[in-house]
Design a protein around this motif. Structure first.
Motif, short mmCIF file in Angstrom:
data_model
loop_
_atom_site.label_atom_id
_atom_site.label_comp_id
_atom_site.label_asym_id
_atom_site.label_seq_id
_atom_site.Cartn_x
_atom_site.Cartn_y
_atom_site.Cartn_z
N THR A 1 87.39 61.54 -64.31
CA THR A 1 87.28 63.00 -64.38
C THR A 1 86.42 63.57 -63.25
OG1 THR A 1 85.35 62.87 -65.85
CG2 THR A 1 87.53 62.94 -66.88
N SER A 2 85.90 62.74 -62.38
CA SER A 2 85.05 63.20 -61.27
C SER A 2 85.89 63.33 -60.01
CB SER A 2 83.89 62.22 -61.03
OG SER A 2 83.04 62.18 -62.16
N LYS B 1 86.64 60.73 -56.93
CA LYS B 1 85.32 60.31 -56.46
C LYS B 1 85.16 58.80 -56.63
CE LYS B 1 80.42 60.62 -57.56
NZ LYS B 1 79.42 61.09 -58.53
N GLU B 2 84.71 58.16 -55.55
CA GLU B 2 84.43 56.73 -55.62
C GLU B 2 83.09 56.51 -56.30
OE1 GLU B 2 84.57 55.25 -51.71
OE2 GLU B 2 86.70 55.67 -51.39
N ILE C 1 80.96 67.80 -55.54
CA ILE C 1 81.42 66.97 -56.64
C ILE C 1 81.68 67.87 -57.85
CG2 ILE C 1 80.90 65.03 -58.16
CD1 ILE C 1 81.26 64.24 -55.25
N VAL C 2 82.83 67.67 -58.49
CA VAL C 2 83.20 68.40 -59.70
C VAL C 2 83.51 67.38 -60.78
CG1 VAL C 2 84.80 70.02 -60.77
CG2 VAL C 2 84.11 70.35 -58.39
N GLU C 3 82.84 67.49 -61.91
CA GLU C 3 83.04 66.57 -63.03
C GLU C 3 83.63 67.35 -64.20
OE1 GLU C 3 79.26 64.88 -63.84
OE2 GLU C 3 79.14 63.79 -61.93
N PHE C 4 84.86 66.99 -64.56
CA PHE C 4 85.56 67.65 -65.66
C PHE C 4 85.23 66.97 -66.98
CE2 PHE C 4 88.18 68.83 -62.01
CZ PHE C 4 88.40 70.18 -62.25
N ALA C 5 85.40 67.70 -68.06
CA ALA C 5 85.17 67.14 -69.39
C ALA C 5 86.37 66.33 -69.88
CB ALA C 5 84.85 68.25 -70.39
#
Length: 414
Positions: A112-113, A191-192, A156-160
């Motif tokens: 999710t990132s 994202k790695e 960086i965007v982190e989704f739920a």
């Protein structure tokens, strides 16, 4: 399903498509059980292949959320309540012997990132969060900066949810997603996963023959003019060559970016000029249309005025034709009256009459006094009329004398 997702995303995007000035600051409160608190636990013993045993193992370090086991239950993914507790559990449990097996605990790669590249220096944490929130709930969004706090052009965007991340990845690859007025689209990639906190401890390495061979020598400096020094120098030259090429490529990419920006500005200017020309032509056409409509209305008004004038002229001519006989009769009537003789049928002055009646059957009104005053032909005509009347009706009068004085037409006695 894809069409419905695109529809809802377009509706949310319409709400934030306006100016993005002075955005409200983001909340600093950490999201509980977020994707960044997800741990991979491998090499599980039989006792840990049940949720109860795994929760008891992690209980001292924090509360566990969802637990997902692999197909053979040899590994599992767990979510810890807070990131600090997840780091504490990782440091404490990674590499420890549990029920006869060495545990492997590390942060799991998050699906999710997303890493967002090609950002302008005017994109902040708040704008990044608000822009990518249209794809689904966002747990965290931030811009990567260097040690001086300068913008690195990445975030960086982190989704739920994993589904939100997949929708974001698909739409940003299929379309051009802009965050500001600049025509630099976002480049979105997975994202790695990197662990910059704990790194690679000694307990995580596999100790075999290669390990023993590589570790047979310790840290040292090579002597000048030795084989080790010559070989190490070649490695350094190769590294410097790669670094120089990377710097040249970076400069070339920078020049290409500037060139592309200038071309885009020129294209935008030409496009805006073309739009203004089209608008000018449209307004000129509207002006011509309005002018033609005005001339048409003026022409119709003049035609209506001419029609009304002609209709009025026709009515006047008709009225004049109707009035000609009337005027002719009015002109002829005084001549006819002037030629009539004054006699029995003439006009009488009834106001000046003497109402004293003479003893004559022919004096009906009080005109006996005026008989002598008649002049000319009227007196002569009256006398002739009396003589003729007496001669012709003498017998009639004598016959009527026998009737008496009560007859309506008999002689009146005074």
């Amino acid at each position: 399903m894809q069409r419905s997702d695109d529809y809802f995303i377009s509706q949310r995007l319409r709400n934030i498509s306006g100016p993005t000035l002075e955005l409200a600051p983001m909340s600093d409160e950490e999201v509980i059980f977020s994707g960044r608190n997800r741990l991979y636990v491998g090499n599980l013993a039989t006792e840990l292949q049940k949720e109860k045993g795994l929760r008891e193992l992690f209980n001292p370090y924090g509360e566990l959320g969802d637990i997902f086991y692999g197909p053979d239950k040899k590994f599992a993914f767990v979510k810890v309540d807070y990131h600090a507790n997840a780091e504490k559990a990782k440091r404490a449990l990674d590499g420890t012997m549990t029920h006869g097996r060495q545990l492997r605990v590390r942060f799991a790669a998050s699906a999710t990132s997303m890493r967002v590249r090609n950002l302008t220096p005017f994109v902040t944490n708040e704008l990044l969060y608000r822009a990518f929130e249209i794809f689904g709930p966002v747990e965290r969004a931030y811009i990567i900066v260097d040690d001086r706090g300068n913008h690195m052009g990445e975030g960086i965007v982190e989704f739920a949810k994993k589904s939100s991340a997949n929708i974001c990845l698909r739409m940003c690859q299929e379309k051009c997603f802009f965050l500001t007025a600049s025509l630099r689209p976002c480049i979105v990639e997975h994202k790695e996963m990197t662990d910059e906190n704990n790194g690679f401890p000694e307990k995580s390495i596999t100790k075999n023959s290669l390990y023993n061979k590589e570790r047979s020598f310790g840290p040292r400096f090579a002597e000048p003019d030795s084989f080790d020094h010559e070989y190490g120098s070649r490695w350094k030259e190769l590294y410097l060559l790669g670094k120089a090429k990377a710097a040249a490529l970076k400069r070339e990419m920078k020049l290409e970016e500037q060139k592309l920006d200038e071309q885009l500005e020129l294209i935008r200017y030409e496009r805006e000029t073309q739009i203004l020309r089209q608008e000018l032509r449209k307004r000129e056409a509207d002006n011509e249309r309005l002018k033609m409509e005005w001339e048409m209305r003026q022409k119709q008004s003049m035609e209506m005025d001419l029609f009304d004038d002609s209709a009025m002229t026709r009515r006047q001519n008709f009225q004049m034709r109707q009035d000609i006989p009337l005027r002719r009769r009015q002109q002829e009537r005084p001549i006819y009256r002037s030629e009539q003789p004054d006699g029995f049928g003439g006009s009488c002055d009834y106001a000046n009459r003497d109402m004293n009646m003479e003893n004559t059957p022919f004096v009906v009104f009080g005109d006996a006094q005026n008989i002598g005053n008649l002049s000319g032909s009227a007196t002569h005509n009256q006398a002739a009329f009396d003589i003729n009347f007496d001669d012709r009706n003498r017998n009639m009068v004598q016959g009527n004398e026998d009737i008496g004085d009560n007859a309506l037409w008999g002689r009146r006695s005074m």
